[in-house]
Motif scaffolding. Structure first.
Motif, short mmCIF file in Angstrom:
data_model
loop_
_atom_site.label_atom_id
_atom_site.label_comp_id
_atom_site.label_asym_id
_atom_site.label_seq_id
_atom_site.Cartn_x
_atom_site.Cartn_y
_atom_site.Cartn_z
N ASN A 191 -22.11 13.91 -22.58
CA ASN A 191 -20.78 14.19 -22.13
C ASN A 191 -19.39 13.69 -22.36
O ASN A 191 -18.31 13.77 -22.27
N SER A 192 -19.82 12.24 -22.78
CA SER A 192 -18.78 11.22 -23.16
C SER A 192 -17.98 11.41 -24.19
O SER A 192 -18.63 11.85 -25.16
N LEU A 193 -16.62 11.09 -24.32
CA LEU A 193 -15.90 11.65 -25.31
C LEU A 193 -16.26 10.52 -26.71
O LEU A 193 -16.16 10.63 -27.73
N HIS A 194 -16.72 9.23 -26.16
CA HIS A 194 -17.18 8.25 -27.17
C HIS A 194 -18.52 7.92 -27.22
O HIS A 194 -19.00 6.76 -27.57
N SER A 195 -19.27 9.06 -27.17
CA SER A 195 -20.81 9.05 -27.33
C SER A 195 -21.12 8.52 -28.64
O SER A 195 -22.26 8.01 -28.81
N ARG A 235 -18.62 0.84 -29.49
CA ARG A 235 -17.33 0.34 -28.96
C ARG A 235 -17.38 -0.11 -27.48
O ARG A 235 -16.54 -1.18 -27.28
N ASP A 236 -17.99 0.01 -26.72
CA ASP A 236 -18.14 -0.40 -25.23
C ASP A 236 -18.67 -1.95 -25.54
O ASP A 236 -18.04 -2.81 -24.53
N ASN A 251 -19.61 6.32 -10.91
CA ASN A 251 -18.74 6.85 -12.08
C ASN A 251 -17.42 6.67 -11.53
O ASN A 251 -17.03 6.84 -10.32
N SER A 271 -16.67 4.11 -22.01
CA SER A 271 -17.46 5.55 -21.81
C SER A 271 -18.45 5.55 -20.96
O SER A 271 -19.08 6.16 -20.41
N ASN A 272 -19.29 4.34 -21.08
CA ASN A 272 -20.42 3.98 -19.83
C ASN A 272 -20.05 3.28 -18.71
O ASN A 272 -19.51 2.16 -18.89
N PRO A 322 -24.03 5.62 -23.58
CA PRO A 322 -23.05 6.41 -22.50
C PRO A 322 -23.77 7.84 -22.37
O PRO A 322 -24.78 8.25 -23.33
N TYR A 362 -21.30 4.28 -29.55
CA TYR A 362 -21.56 3.65 -28.76
C TYR A 362 -21.50 1.94 -28.62
O TYR A 362 -21.32 1.47 -27.61
#
Length: 365
Positions: free
Chosen positions: A220-224, A229-230, A165, A171-172, A217, A227
């Motif tokens: 708890n990720s803000l961008h979950s 986007r990653d 991490n 996000s991932n 992700p 997905y």
């Protein structure tokens, strides 16, 4: 005239002076024909997987196998399957494919006459000099590549098991770690264009099923919630990295898991985009006309690298089929519609009998 670069001396490459491109083979000579000669070095090719992902995986194996035969370095990454298992399943190289030679045969030089001036007919052209180097090999899917050849190849494996991490834009953290290791591989082995190693080679980057559910992700990720986007950002960053190196990347993604707007962003971030539409599970599976094939092959994007004109084939329809020994991509040739021709002949026969035939009492003027 002396060429601008010595890239033609790199094993397994072909330099095209007209577009200043260095090409490598995708491992499938038929696909190289569609792409205009091969995959340009410094580009990212995207393969939209079929519903079950079987055919895209075969194409990725061809790409990796060509790297082993051409003595290129390989960076293989996957979270859905062990990269070591993918390497063990590489097809064995063969020397000759009679069917491909007959399908893609070209006219002999004696058959193409120059019509401008006969005195220039036998002079060599720059196009002839570019074509004397043949790319690509033929492979047999029923046989496995020798372990000796694999062990003598520089292969880097990534499976995402040891991802740490860290603070990044992804996000991932797996995307960040994969991109970091690719950059480290390019830097340490001197694949950047600014480097001057004793012997230059090509780095082939093969990413299997990128963006699958295993790449989701954490909760708890803000961008979950977004997905995709990653995936889009990773392809964009990878293309910027590959563009400045002697490297070429092929990525397979499960496109059926993403919405149309997210998929369009990924295609926009890549240089070449191909789509595999399998007939399995659809009404086309029982179509007698398409019974010989397993799905449609679509070239959705072919960026004009170092050129203003694209080599996109246009409206041609391509299909693919997986045989016992090889995977084939070819033009779609539909047979003549015998039912329509038979019905047309019946109509013509009926019209002849009604208007000026022997049975004149049915129609009297």
């Amino acid at each position: 005239m002396e060429r601008k670069t010595g890239a033609v001396q790199i094993q397994g490459t072909k330099y095209v002076s007209q577009s200043s491109q260095m090409l490598v083979s995708s491992g499938m000579p038929a696909l190289d024909e569609i792409l205009g000669g091969g995959l340009p070095v410094g580009t990212v090719a995207l393969i939209e997987e079929d519903l079950y992902g079987a055919y895209a995986k075969v194409m990725l194996k061809y790409f990796v196998a060509e790297g082993v035969v051409s003595n290129h370095s390989i960076f293989l990454a996957s979270q859905d399957e062990s990269p070591h298992e993918v390497i063990r399943e590489l097809p064995a190289v063969i020397q000759f494919d009679q069917e491909h030679t007959e399908t893609f045969c070209k006219p002999k030089p004696s058959e193409t006459k120059m019509k401008i001036a006969f005195r220039y007919e036998n002079l060599p052209t720059q196009e002839d000099e570019d074509k004397h180097i043949e790319l690509g090999h033929f492979y047999d899917l029923t046989k496995r590549m020798s372990l000796t050849d694999i062990e003598n190849t520089d292969i880097h494996y990534w499976n995402g098991y040891r991802v740490e991490n860290c603070v990044s834009a992804f996000s991932n953290p797996a995307y960040h770690d994969l991109l970091r290791q690719i950059k480290t591989k390019i830097k340490e082995d001197k694949y950047f264009l600014k480097d001057n190693p004793p012997k230059k080679s090509i780095l082939r980057i093969a990413l299997h099923s990128l963006g699958s559910p295993l790449w989701l992700p954490s909760k708890n990720s803000l961008h979950s919630l977004d997905y995709s986007r990653d995936l889009d950002m990773f392809i964009f960053c990878l293309r910027a990295l590959v563009r400045s190196a002697l490297a070429v990347a092929v990525i397979t993604i499960p496109s059926h898991l993403y919405r149309e707007h997210a998929l369009e962003r990924c295609i926009h971030s890549s240089d070449i985009s191909m789509r595999l539409q399998s007939f399995a599970g659809t009404e086309l599976e029982t179509n007698k006309v398409l019974s010989e094939y397993h799905g449609f092959f679509q070239l959705t994007k072919l960026a004009p690298i170092n050129s203003f004109a694209s080599k996109h084939p246009g409206s041609l329809e391509y299909v693919f089929k997986l045989r016992r020994k090889k995977f084939v991509v070819e033009k779609l040739h539909l047979p003549p519609d015998l039912e329509d021709s038979a019905s047309d002949s019946k109509k013509e026969k009926f019209a002849t009998a009604g208007c000026h035939g022997t049975n004149r009492q049915l129609l009297d003027f």
